[in-house]
Design an enzyme around this catalytic site. Structure first.
Site, PDB file in Angstrom:
ATOM      1  N   ASN A 140       1.021  -1.162   0.073  1.00 46.15           N
ATOM      2  CA  ASN A 140      -0.085  -0.097   0.142  1.00 46.15           C
ATOM      3  C   ASN A 140       0.761   1.180  -0.037  1.00 46.15           C
ATOM      4  O   ASN A 140       2.018   1.477   0.550  1.00 46.15           O
ATOM      5  CB  ASN A 140      -1.307   0.023   0.839  1.00 46.15           C
ATOM      6  CG  ASN A 140      -1.800   1.104   0.882  1.00 46.15           C
ATOM      7  OD1 ASN A 140      -3.005   1.071   0.626  1.00 46.15           O
ATOM      8  ND2 ASN A 140      -0.908   1.925   2.247  1.00 46.15           N
ATOM      9  N   GLU A 201      -0.988   0.436  -5.338  1.00 45.83           N
ATOM     10  CA  GLU A 201      -1.495   2.630  -5.666  1.00 45.83           C
ATOM     11  C   GLU A 201       0.021   1.909  -6.381  1.00 45.83           C
ATOM     12  O   GLU A 201      -0.087   2.954  -7.839  1.00 45.83           O
ATOM     13  CB  GLU A 201      -1.167   3.538  -4.919  1.00 45.83           C
ATOM     14  CG  GLU A 201      -2.452   3.408  -4.295  1.00 45.83           C
ATOM     15  CD  GLU A 201      -2.965   3.093  -2.915  1.00 45.83           C
ATOM     16  OE1 GLU A 201      -1.770   2.352  -2.544  1.00 45.83           O
ATOM     17  OE2 GLU A 201      -3.759   3.551  -1.945  1.00 45.83           O
ATOM     18  N   ASP A 247      -3.318  22.599   8.161  1.00 52.47           N
ATOM     19  CA  ASP A 247      -3.685  21.920   7.494  1.00 52.47           C
ATOM     20  C   ASP A 247      -4.589  22.195   5.766  1.00 52.47           C
ATOM     21  O   ASP A 247      -4.065  23.221   5.553  1.00 52.47           O
ATOM     22  CB  ASP A 247      -5.309  21.578   7.924  1.00 52.47           C
ATOM     23  CG  ASP A 247      -5.549  20.040   8.210  1.00 52.47           C
ATOM     24  OD1 ASP A 247      -5.266  19.277   7.691  1.00 52.47           O
ATOM     25  OD2 ASP A 247      -6.045  19.582   9.356  1.00 52.47           O
TER      26      ASP A 247
END
Ligand code: FMN
Length: 428
Positions: A140, A201, A247
């Protein structure tokens, strides 16, 4: 194509700006990137870090992705959808450029890891792609921001439920991990996607472009052979404070207890290029938002004729989308709204437009809202829905899914009315 080749291509096209004067990774790099958001930059002199260069902003515009994938901007959504549907097996190499230099005497303070904002918990890696192996789901990839804790350790933001989190919870002795930095556009895009668990991926990356893998030096993992820098080690079961850090929304994220990453070996290319993503900058936004466009496109296409999807930077490239449809019936706008929310569960506001409106142009979208929308007829409000934890205005209840109200706006020409009155005058 590796990062170096892509930067050369950008330079030949006159799009890369080299910064020759000395710029410190402590705040100055961030200030320069923020001042020129949208412009690919290559910092060539980082005081205190001889031999290193630092790249940023090479994916700050959709045109950069299109260049990397060799297609036009409107085709990107289809290329991503195709790569997700048909992943390919990456090839192997023995002599990996990313292992030209191997350092077991790890000292993270020798790396040009930027400090972005004075309130940050420490220097941060923002463009690291973690490779892990889950015993049930296999390999992953996942981005993780990582805060330097000391010369050998980071605290890593591991969002609950993501691939890394699921595997880490099954590893009482700690999870082997290899974090790759300095990657080309197609690998970064693939790492940003969230395919169903079990889909690797790196297969999506190979479907988008050449993605050779190599065996890691110590970790039982594969790494991107053409990465500029790789950090190998263990995501331990020790927790420590991570944050604060800006963020995606441009607001400050707080502190949490997060897993500690012990770095055992560090490998890199000669004359390595560090990649720094400015938090909430356009490059960060593109990487977050663009992989959601094909998932929305696929859902909307199940119910109406969808011709385009744009996740918009004004909506933090996460909370807002514009869906373009070729309207064929009175309910198409509303059907598209419902499907868009299914295609990206963090979406908060969606606007549906006709094919004569450019979904990437916010002024054009606003024009459609101004001239085609009547609130009581065209706006749908969905109260108290499961939503994105990134939205500071959403209702955050510890231990529960975040909740928010959502709005869909049908800004298409009302069905049954003569369209002429809604079309833009074109001067001849
Ligand atoms: C630029 C960028 C930064 C990200 N930062 C983090 C992070 O710090 N922690 C995290 O858990 N996910 C982060 N993500 C999200 C994951 O990389 C992404 O959703 C991933 O595809 C999850 O897939 P998975 O469920 O297969 O692991 C980030 C994504 C992007 C594009």
């Amino acid at each position: 194509m590796d990062l170096r080749t892509f930067l050369e291509e950008l330079e030949s096209a006159g799009e890369l700006q080299r910064v020759a004067d000395p710029v410190s990774p402590a705040f100055e790099v961030a200030r320069r990137i923020a001042a020129q958001d949208g412009q690919p930059l290559l910092f060539e002199s980082l005081p205190g870090f001889p031999g290193w260069r630092l790249a940023s902003g090479y994916l700050a515009r959709r045109e950069h992705f299109a260049r990397a994938l060799g297609c036009a901007v409107p085709e990107l959504v289809h290329r991503l959808a195709e790569a997700m549907d048909f992943p390919q097996t990456p090839p192997w190499v023995i002599d990996a450029p990313c292992q030209e230099v191997v350092e077991t005497d790890v000292d993270l303070y020798r790396l040009p890891i930027p400090r972005y904002h004075p309130l940050d918990g420490g220097p941060y890696i923002t463009a690291g792609v973690a490779v892990i192996r889950d015993p049930d789901y296999g390999r992953n990839l996942c981005f993780h921001r990582m805060m330097v804790r000391d010369a050998r350790h980071f605290t890593v933001r591991v969002v609950e439920g993501r691939g890394t989190d699921t595997a880490w919870r099954k590893a009482p002795e700690g999870l082997p991990i290899a974090v790759c930095i300095g990657l080309p556009p197609h690998v970064l895009l693939a790492a940003s996607m969230s395919p169903p668990k079990g889909v690797d991926e790196s297969g999506i990356a190979q479907a988008l472009g050449h993605t050779p893998l190599a065996r890691a030096v110590t970790a039982p993992l594969e790494v991107f052979a053409e990465a500029e820098l790789v950090l190998e080690g263990v995501l331990t079961q020790t927790l420590d404070i991570e944050g604060p850090f800006p963020d995606l929304t441009g607001t400050m994220d707080g502190q949490r207890e997060q897993p500690v990453f012990r770095v055992d070996v560090l490998t890199h290319r000669k004359a390595p290029i560090f990649h720094a993503l400015l938090p909430a900058g356009l490059e960060h936004k593109n990487l977050m938002g663009m992989p959601r466009e094909p998932t929305i496109f696929a859902e909307v296409s199940k119910v109406v004729k969808c011709t385009g999807v744009a996740i918009t930077p004004g909506g933090c490239s996460w909370l807002h989308a514009v869906v373009q449809i070729a309207k064929q019936g009175p309910e198409d706008g509303r059907l598209a709204i419902e499907a868009a929310f299914r295609g990206h569960s963090s979406l908060k506001h969606v606007v549906v437009v006709d094919i004569d409106v450019n979904p990437y142009d916010s002024a054009d979208v606003e024009w459609a809202i101004a001239t085609r929308v009547q609130a009581t007829r065209d706006i749908v409000i969905y109260p108290d829905q499961p939503s994105s934890s990134l939205d500071p205005s959403a209702r955050q209840i510890p231990g529960q899914k975040t909740r928010s109200d959502k709005i869909g706006v049908d800004a298409t020409i009302p069905w049954g009315e003569p369209p002429e009155g809604f079309l833009r005058v074109r001067y001849q």
